[in-house]
Design an enzyme around this catalytic site. Structure first.
Site, PDB file in Angstrom:
ATOM      1  N   SER A  49       0.807  -1.231   0.000  1.00 26.89           N
ATOM      2  CA  SER A  49       0.000   0.000   0.000  1.00 26.89           C
ATOM      3  C   SER A  49       0.830   1.267   0.000  1.00 26.89           C
ATOM      4  O   SER A  49       0.285   2.363   0.086  1.00 26.89           O
ATOM      5  CB  SER A  49      -0.912   0.052   1.230  1.00 26.89           C
ATOM      6  OG  SER A  49      -1.724  -1.063   1.295  1.00 26.89           O
ATOM      7  N   THR A 151      -0.867   1.365   4.489  1.00 26.81           N
ATOM      8  CA  THR A 151      -0.664   2.806   4.339  1.00 26.81           C
ATOM      9  C   THR A 151      -0.173   3.371   5.647  1.00 26.81           C
ATOM     10  O   THR A 151      -0.758   3.091   6.690  1.00 26.81           O
ATOM     11  CB  THR A 151      -1.986   3.508   3.986  1.00 26.81           C
ATOM     12  OG1 THR A 151      -2.286   3.221   2.641  1.00 26.81           O
ATOM     13  CG2 THR A 151      -1.903   5.013   4.169  1.00 26.81           C
ATOM     14  N   THR A 169       1.298   6.825   0.813  1.00 24.11           N
ATOM     15  CA  THR A 169       0.488   5.700   0.349  1.00 24.11           C
ATOM     16  C   THR A 169       0.522   5.565  -1.170  1.00 24.11           C
ATOM     17  O   THR A 169       0.787   6.541  -1.882  1.00 24.11           O
ATOM     18  CB  THR A 169      -0.984   5.896   0.789  1.00 24.11           C
ATOM     19  OG1 THR A 169      -1.739   4.723   0.485  1.00 24.11           O
ATOM     20  CG2 THR A 169      -1.628   7.078   0.101  1.00 24.11           C
ATOM     21  N   ARG A 179      -6.953   9.193  -9.578  1.00 21.73           N
ATOM     22  CA  ARG A 179      -7.616   9.308  -8.275  1.00 21.73           C
ATOM     23  C   ARG A 179      -6.608   9.699  -7.185  1.00 21.73           C
ATOM     24  O   ARG A 179      -5.523   9.141  -7.093  1.00 21.73           O
ATOM     25  CB  ARG A 179      -8.279   7.976  -7.920  1.00 21.73           C
ATOM     26  CG  ARG A 179      -9.036   7.979  -6.576  1.00 21.73           C
ATOM     27  CD  ARG A 179      -8.162   7.493  -5.435  1.00 21.73           C
ATOM     28  NE  ARG A 179      -8.918   7.287  -4.195  1.00 21.73           N
ATOM     29  CZ  ARG A 179      -8.363   7.023  -3.022  1.00 21.73           C
ATOM     30  NH1 ARG A 179      -7.057   6.933  -2.915  1.00 21.73           N
ATOM     31  NH2 ARG A 179      -9.101   6.858  -1.956  1.00 21.73           N
ATOM     32  N   THR A 202      -6.401   6.550   8.084  1.00 22.49           N
ATOM     33  CA  THR A 202      -6.167   5.489   7.119  1.00 22.49           C
ATOM     34  C   THR A 202      -7.519   4.888   6.744  1.00 22.49           C
ATOM     35  O   THR A 202      -8.500   5.098   7.444  1.00 22.49           O
ATOM     36  CB  THR A 202      -5.206   4.416   7.687  1.00 22.49           C
ATOM     37  OG1 THR A 202      -4.997   3.402   6.702  1.00 22.49           O
ATOM     38  CG2 THR A 202      -5.747   3.771   8.936  1.00 22.49           C
ATOM     39  N   GLY A 203      -7.546   4.180   5.629  1.00 20.38           N
ATOM     40  CA  GLY A 203      -8.812   3.602   5.177  1.00 20.38           C
ATOM     41  C   GLY A 203      -9.323   4.284   3.931  1.00 20.38           C
ATOM     42  O   GLY A 203      -8.532   4.845   3.168  1.00 20.38           O
TER      43      GLY A 203
HETATM   44  C1  SD4 Z   1      -6.453   6.283   0.381  1.00 16.65           C
HETATM   45  N1  SD4 Z   1      -6.353   6.402   2.794  1.00 16.65           N
HETATM   46  O1  SD4 Z   1      -5.798   6.464  -0.639  1.00 16.65           O
HETATM   47  C2  SD4 Z   1      -5.721   5.832   1.633  1.00 16.65           C
HETATM   48  C3  SD4 Z   1      -5.680   4.346   1.623  1.00 16.65           C
HETATM   49  C4  SD4 Z   1      -5.276   3.683   2.888  1.00 16.65           C
HETATM   50  O2  SD4 Z   1      -4.594   1.807   3.979  1.00 16.65           O
HETATM   51  O3  SD4 Z   1      -5.223   4.267   3.941  1.00 16.65           O
HETATM   52  N2  SD4 Z   1      -4.986   2.407   2.861  1.00 16.65           N
HETATM   53  O4  SD4 Z   1      -7.668   6.439   0.430  1.00 16.65           O
END
Ligand code: SD4
Length: 289
Positions: A49, A151, A169, A179, A202-203
């Site tokens: 990631s 990430t 990330t 994106r 994160t997420g």
């Molecule tokens: C995103 N927040 O690009 C990041 C992805 C992420 O663990 O945190 N992955 O949306």
């Protein structure tokens, strides 16, 4: 204070924390610590990631997002950057050497090359294989805790009591080309206010951006909430409006006293805390039990 120095990172990031701690133990700045720390997963191909080895977008291209913020409120960011292994150091250079905060895509790459960063192919055989596997169905659907969620968002307090943070990330796997997520956006993926505290997310970035996540967490702490309470309330802003059953978001926060907190929407979010000489992985509390 007793709680300094401190390093905290999203997910299991023992080695990244160790690299940051090494800087702080020598009396270094939190800013240098977080940069050194997140460079570890950026160069680690097993981390799918972040940086080198990160899973590509749906066109097979690895595009990176990163930002950094220091105790003076300075910030630097790169988005949609290709071919550079350490986007966090490019973000740092944007902060230190340009009048801007954010550079994107081609322009960010141009700047990186002019600064002496090396152009590299970041798509590993493993990531290419995963992408080719994905192409068979080519269905884009964010899945909870996908991508092993490595990430990295990192916050640190140095022995002077100053705060800094970094976030880097490769974004969501198989995202649309172009994106950009929350991670390189000051106030969404990361925010630092040296008088109050700092936060990282994160997420699913879309959910974080729509609620100005990291900024919200810091502002809630300013109003007197603990890091834990602030993370919980920021997660609640998402669960109260969005269809949270489909995705994960996790927040981490620290305050000026060296207290920390974490909260996620889905279970299985964890983080790595170095404090008082111990570096350990801790499970976060979550909205969905
Ligand atoms: C995103 N927040 O690009 C990041 C992805 C992420 O663990 O945190 N992955 O949306």
């Amino acid at each position: 204070a007793a709680g300094y120095p401190l390093v905290i990172s999203t997910w299991k990031q023992i080695k990244a924390n160790e690299a940051a701690i090494a800087v702080l133990k020598k009396g270094g700045r939190a800013l240098d610590a977080v940069e050194a720390g997140v460079r570890i997963p950026e160069a680690d191909t097993s981390d799918t990631s972040v940086g080198y080895g990160g899973l590509p977008d749906r066109d097979g291209r690895v595009t990176l997002d990163a930002c950094i913020m220091d105790e003076k409120g300075n910030a630097g960011s790169v988005t949609f950057l290709e071919h550079i292994m350490h986007p966090i150091s490019v973000a740092r250079a944007v902060m230190d050497k340009t009048p801007h905060v954010m550079l994107s895509g081609e322009g960010a790459l141009q700047f990186a090359l002019a600064q002496g960063f090396k152009k590299q192919d970041l798509l590993t055989p493993h990531a290419r294989k995963e992408w080719q596997e994905w192409l068979k169905t080519a269905q884009y659907k964010p899945i909870i805790n996908i991508e092993r969620h490595d990430t990295i968002g990192m916050l640190a307090i140095d022995s002077q009591g100053n705060l800094s943070g970094a976030c880097t990330t490769s974004g969501l796997a198989f995202k649309m080309h172009g994106r950009v997520g929350d991670s390189p956006i000051i106030g969404a993926g990361l925010f630092i206010d040296n008088e109050i505290g700092g936060a990282v997310a994160t997420g699913l970035g879309e959910a974080v951006m729509k609620t100005c996540g990291a900024f919200l967490v810091v502002e809630l702490m300013r109003q007197g909430r603990t890091p834990q309470e602030a993370c919980l309330e920021a997660a609640r802003r998402i669960t109260s409006k969005q269809n949270y059953k489909e995705f994960q978001v996790g927040y981490l926060a620290i305050n000026k006293k060296g207290e920390h907190g974490a909260y996620s929407i889905q279970p299985d979010f964890n983080y790595t805390l170095y404090q008082n000489g111990r570096n350990r992985v801790i499970e976060s509390a979550s909205f969905v039990k």
